[in-house]
Every structure is written in structure tokens, then in C-alpha cells.
Write an enzyme that holds these catalytic residues in place. Structure first.
Site, PDB file in Angstrom:
ATOM      1  N   HIS A  76      -0.403 -23.379   1.400  1.00 15.97           N
ATOM      2  CA  HIS A  76      -1.298 -22.359   1.941  1.00 15.97           C
ATOM      3  C   HIS A  76      -2.245 -21.953   0.807  1.00 15.97           C
ATOM      4  CE1 HIS A  76      -2.424 -18.270   3.281  1.00 15.97           C
ATOM      5  NE2 HIS A  76      -2.077 -18.643   4.481  1.00 15.97           N
ATOM      6  N   ASP A 108       7.380 -20.509  -2.155  1.00 16.57           N
ATOM      7  CA  ASP A 108       6.671 -19.706  -1.155  1.00 16.57           C
ATOM      8  C   ASP A 108       7.530 -19.744   0.101  1.00 16.57           C
ATOM      9  OD1 ASP A 108       3.396 -20.021   0.473  1.00 16.57           O
ATOM     10  OD2 ASP A 108       5.212 -18.938   1.016  1.00 16.57           O
ATOM     11  N   GLN A 115       7.323 -18.839   5.404  1.00 17.72           N
ATOM     12  CA  GLN A 115       7.663 -19.418   6.698  1.00 17.72           C
ATOM     13  C   GLN A 115       9.135 -19.793   6.821  1.00 17.72           C
ATOM     14  OE1 GLN A 115       5.758 -19.489   9.281  1.00 17.72           O
ATOM     15  NE2 GLN A 115       3.824 -18.951   8.343  1.00 17.72           N
ATOM     16  N   LYS A 123       6.278 -11.699   8.696  1.00 22.28           N
ATOM     17  CA  LYS A 123       6.655 -13.008   9.244  1.00 22.28           C
ATOM     18  C   LYS A 123       8.097 -12.996   9.738  1.00 22.28           C
ATOM     19  CE  LYS A 123       3.040 -15.265   7.265  1.00 22.28           C
ATOM     20  NZ  LYS A 123       1.947 -15.916   7.973  1.00 22.28           N
ATOM     21  N   CYS A 150      -5.497 -21.871   6.929  1.00 24.70           N
ATOM     22  CA  CYS A 150      -5.525 -21.612   5.473  1.00 24.70           C
ATOM     23  C   CYS A 150      -4.846 -22.732   4.680  1.00 24.70           C
ATOM     24  CB  CYS A 150      -4.886 -20.260   5.132  1.00 24.70           C
ATOM     25  SG  CYS A 150      -5.757 -18.876   5.811  1.00 24.70           S
TER      26      CYS A 150
HETATM   27  C1  7TS Z   1       3.280 -20.679   3.853  1.00 24.50           C
HETATM   28  C2  7TS Z   1       2.484 -19.401   3.731  1.00 24.50           C
HETATM   29  N1  7TS Z   1       2.270 -18.880   2.505  1.00 24.50           N
HETATM   30  C3  7TS Z   1       1.591 -17.720   2.337  1.00 24.50           C
HETATM   31  C4  7TS Z   1       1.068 -17.034   3.426  1.00 24.50           C
HETATM   32  C5  7TS Z   1       0.338 -15.738   3.178  1.00 24.50           C
HETATM   33  O1  7TS Z   1       1.147 -14.699   3.682  1.00 24.50           O
HETATM   34  P1  7TS Z   1       0.515 -13.202   3.732  1.00 24.50           P
HETATM   35  O2  7TS Z   1       0.270 -12.814   2.306  1.00 24.50           O
HETATM   36  O3  7TS Z   1       1.588 -12.376   4.411  1.00 24.50           O
HETATM   37  O4  7TS Z   1      -0.739 -13.336   4.535  1.00 24.50           O
HETATM   38  C6  7TS Z   1       1.254 -17.547   4.719  1.00 24.50           C
HETATM   39  C7  7TS Z   1       0.661 -16.832   5.903  1.00 24.50           C
HETATM   40  N2  7TS Z   1       0.342 -17.742   6.965  1.00 24.50           N
HETATM   41  C8  7TS Z   1      -0.434 -17.426   8.003  1.00 24.50           C
HETATM   42  C9  7TS Z   1      -1.111 -16.287   8.238  1.00 24.50           C
HETATM   43  O5  7TS Z   1      -1.753 -16.460   9.450  1.00 24.50           O
HETATM   44  N3  7TS Z   1      -1.486 -17.711   9.967  1.00 24.50           N
HETATM   45  C10 7TS Z   1      -0.661 -18.320   9.089  1.00 24.50           C
HETATM   46  O6  7TS Z   1      -0.193 -19.444   9.240  1.00 24.50           O
HETATM   47  C11 7TS Z   1       1.990 -18.739   4.876  1.00 24.50           C
HETATM   48  O7  7TS Z   1       2.229 -19.245   6.094  1.00 24.50           O
END
Ligand code: 7TS
Length: 407
Positions: free
Chosen positions: A124, A201, A204, A227, A365
Site C-alpha cells: 500500500h 503492515d 488487513q 479495519k 492505493c
Molecule cells: C495494507 C494496508 N496498509 C495500510 C493502509 C492504510 O491504513 P489507514 O492508515 O488506516 O488508512 C491500508 C488501508 N487500505 C485501504 C483504505 O481504503 N481502501 C483500502 O484498501 C491497507 O489496506
């Protein structure tokens, strides 16, 4: 864990009664953010109506109640990921901030000219860009583990990339775009054999898989509350205590200090050293019922239900002519990313929304991964344990109609 019944579980999520454009909502965008059980919503309302106060240092009852609830989440997170000490649990605003904290604090302290940081081709942007920023600043190099046609990391290429120049490996446990579960135990062992640290990370994976940081022996783990049934704007950085203690502070301000004079400032102990300013109190407090809900349902039940949904969706989607699953492998969580010949993902997303079905379309992303597959983006359906096989059948039916309209 008590027997799992998806229809009784769904009663805990008020939003699932929503209608969208005259249809019952079918929420298949769980990889973007999960829905929230009533207990999380109630925790937010209870805090703001009964004991809203600033945390730490306060000597009045509301402040003491707020502090106790705020810190109780830290203990819940510690147990949830089996951390050795509560001081290893840093509150951030989410995975993105957690990764930035490591890049700016540990990265600036340890990376130098010619050093290397390894990321994967399915990261990501939040696990690519912070490393690019700090590598550019320090003259270090970013190396990328390639992804094969089935959406899996090429471990042989990873082995070749590792060297004495490798200082850190940063990879996702699970790909948000494909659903692929990466072999992080092996990735960590190989990195440690070269003296490199590993940041996982876990955005997910935290809700879907067992994550035991001591068993994994990862050095850092980043994930987001939103999440995993919790509120937005709340995340966790786990770090081994000796690493966090040796790292310079990230943001300056109140809470993170011991004593401030214009001549010199001394800093607070862990975890507060990395928690500057008034924190996101309500969302930190409401994260605990999210963790408790997952623990009550049980990861085994979550995994079983989500595997059932994944298998059913994969089988049904393959009935659609011209549909190609991106990342079609047998070690995934419940995410199916696909393209349909002659049809733009966005158009499909709009037509599905007209039937009350929420999917995500685009690059998610992870633009480098889309370039690797030579596609502008995908249609991504991501399921959670509160989704049903019947909802998937309705999506497939809507897709078949959409393809007829769009082709
Ligand atoms: C694997 C992964 N890493 C980092 C992030 C960033 O997380 P945040 O800091 O809480 O935003 C996401 C968010 N992924 C997604 C956010 O919206 N659609 C997605 O797939 C992610 O899926």
C-alpha cells in the site's frame, strides 16, 4: 467460541439494515473500512455523555475514569497481539501514521548512504512513500520484492535482494488489493539472518488472522482500528521495547515530555514518549469493545465464515464470461479483485451501487501493483464475517446484468 450464526451476528451491526437506492445495503468494501457493532457505537456515546475528560494528569473523577478506559484499551491490544509489555503499544491515528513514525524516528536514526530498505511489489502507498522519503533524505536505496502472476511474492528474488546492506524489510501481512496472505514468518527469519529489522503492515490481517508478535518475532507491527470493527483515526504501532526506547521522539508537545525548560527538555517514558498532545480519547476507548467483539466471535469462526464467502465468491465470479481474478491463489483472506474484459471497473462500481452493492474500484492505493498487472485498477469485493452467501449471489446477478448493459 459459541456456534456462529451470521444472521444473529448481523443484528449487532445497525448499518446493515440500511437501504441504498431502494435496495438493502450489501457492503463488500470491508478492506477499506469495516462496519461497527453496536457495542463500539455505544462506547463512543457513553464516553461523551458520561465521562468526557482529558486523560492523564487530571485529578478529578471524570479524568480518572477517562484515563482508566483509555489505558484499558492498551492492555486489550497487548493481549490481542500477544505483546510482551504494554509499553510496546503506541497509539497512533492509524497504520499510515504508525509506519511514518518508524520511518521518521527509526529510519532517520539508522539509515545511511548506501543502506537498503526492502518493500514488496504489493505494498500500500502508506508502506512505500514514507520509506521513499527517508531513503531519499539519507541516500539509502529502496528495493522491491517482485510479485508473480498469481499475486504472490517471489521469495527467491527476496532472498537475492537481502544483503548486509539491508537494514529494514517492510511488507504487508495481507495485500489489500489482492487478499494474498504473505509468508511473513519466513520473511522475518530471512531478514533477521541478515541483521535487518522487519516492520509488518498488519492493516488487513489484524481482524482476519491470528497475529502473535512474539511468535512472529517481528520488530514493528502497524494496524488500524477501523479495519477491525473499531473507529477511524485510531491505530497501533507495536514495537519491541528496546527498539522504541532507543528511538528518538517523533512529535513534540504535551504528554510526551517529562520536563521542559528553554535550555533543555527531557522526554516521557514509553509509550507516552510517542504520544504527543491530546489523544483521540473517545476512539481509543471505543477500540476495546471492537477487540472484545472479535474475541467473542473468535478468529476461528471469522476465518471459517470468511473462507466460505471467499470460496463461494471465487467460484461464482468465474462463471462470468471475460472476468479475470487478479491474484488468484489459494492463500488469501476474503478479498476478490477482478477485471472484466471490455468494461471499465468504475462503470461496474456505479451499476452495483445502483443495486445497493458497495465495492471499491480503482488502484486501491497500490498503483505499482496495478502497473505490474498492466491494468488501471480492479473491482474489489472484500467480505467480512457478517456478509452472506446470499449477498454474493445478488452481486453476481447484478454483475451479469451490468456486463450486458456495458458491453
Ligand atoms: C495494507 C494496508 N496498509 C495500510 C493502509 C492504510 O491504513 P489507514 O492508515 O488506516 O488508512 C491500508 C488501508 N487500505 C485501504 C483504505 O481504503 N481502501 C483500502 O484498501 C491497507 O489496506
Amino acid at each position: 467460541n459459541k456456534a456462529f450464526d451470521v444472521h444473529s451476528v448481523r443484528k449487532d451491526f445497525p448499518i446493515l439494515n440500511r437501504e441504498v437506492k431502494g435496495h438493502r445495503l450489501i457492503y463488500f468494501d470491508n478492506a477499506a473500512t469495516s462496519q461497527k457493532p453496536q457495542s463500539v457505537i455505544d462506547a463512543l456515546v457513553h464516553y461523551y455523555t458520561q465521562y468526557n475528560a482529558n486523560v492523564h494528569r487530571g485529578i478529578h473523577s471524570l479524568a480518572e475514569e477517562a484515563t482508566a478506559a483509555f489505558e484499558a484499551t492498551r492492555d486489550a491490544v497487548k493481549h490481542f497481539i500477544n505483546a510482551a509489555a504494554r509499553e510496546e503499544i503506541i497509539y497512533t491515528r492509524g497504520t499510515t501514521e504508525s509506519i511514518n513514525l518508524v520511518a521518521y524516528s527509526w529510519g532517520r536514526q539508522h539509515l545511511a548512504q548506501g543502506d537498503e530498505v526492502i518493500v514488496s511489489g504489493m505494498e500500500h502507498h502508506s508502506d512505500i512513500v514514507p520509506w521513499q522519503i527517508v531513503c531519499e533524505e539519507k541516500g539509502a536505496q529502496l528495493k522491491v520484492i517482485p510479485v508473480n502472476e498469481q499475486g504472490e511474492l517471489e521469495l527467491e528474488e527476496y532472498r537475492k535482494l537481502l544483503s548486509s546492506r539491508t537494514k529494514l524489510v517492510a511488507v504487508n501481512h495481507v495485500s489489500n488489493a489482492l487478499g494474498t496472505v504473505n509468508p511473513i514468518q519466513e520473511i522475518i527469519q530471512l531478514a533477521h539472518a541478515q541483521g535487518a529489522l522487519v516492520l509488518i503492515d498488519g492493516a488487513q490481517s489484524a481482524m482476519h488472522l491470528d497475529v502473535d508478535v512474539q511468535a512472529l518475532d517481528c520488530d514493528f507491527l502497524a494496524f488500524s482500528a477501523h479495519k477491525m470493527l473499531g473507529p477511524t483515526g485510531m491505530g497501533i504501532l507495536y514495537g519491541k521495547k528496546h527498539l522504541l526506547e532507543s528511538m528518538p521522539v517523533f512529535m513534540g508537545g504535551g504528554e510526551m515530555i517529562k520536563e521542559v525548560t528553554f535550555e533543555k527538555t527531557t522526554y516521557n517514558e514509553l509509550p507516552y514518549k510517542f504520544e504527543a498532545g491530546t489523544p483521540n480519547i473517545a476512539d481509543a476507548i471505543a477500540f476495546k469493545p471492537a477487540i472484545e467483539y472479535i474475541n467473542t466471535i473468535g478468529k476461528e469462526n471469522i476465518r471459517k465464515q470468511e473462507d466460505l464467502l471467499l470460496q463461494h465468491a471465487t467460484q461464482r465470479l468465474k462463471e462470468i464470461e471475460g472476468l479475470r481474478i487478479i491474484g488468484d491463489n489459494d492463500h488469501k483472506v476474503s478479498v476478490v479483485s477482478f477485471v472484466i474484459d471490455g468494461v471499465h471497473p468504475q462503470d461496474v462500481g456505479i451499476l452495483l451501487d445502483n443495486k445497493g452493492i458497495a465495492v471499491r474500484t480503482g488502484h486501491h492505493c497500490v498503483e505499482p501493483l496495478m502497473q505490474r498487472f498492466c491494468i488501471p485498477g480492479t473491482i474489489r469485493a472484500s467480505f467480512a464475517f457478517y456478509n452472506t452467501v446470499e449477498e454474493i449471489d445478488l452481486m453476481v446477478e447484478a454483475l451479469q446484468k451490468a456486463v450486458k448493459i456495458l458491453r
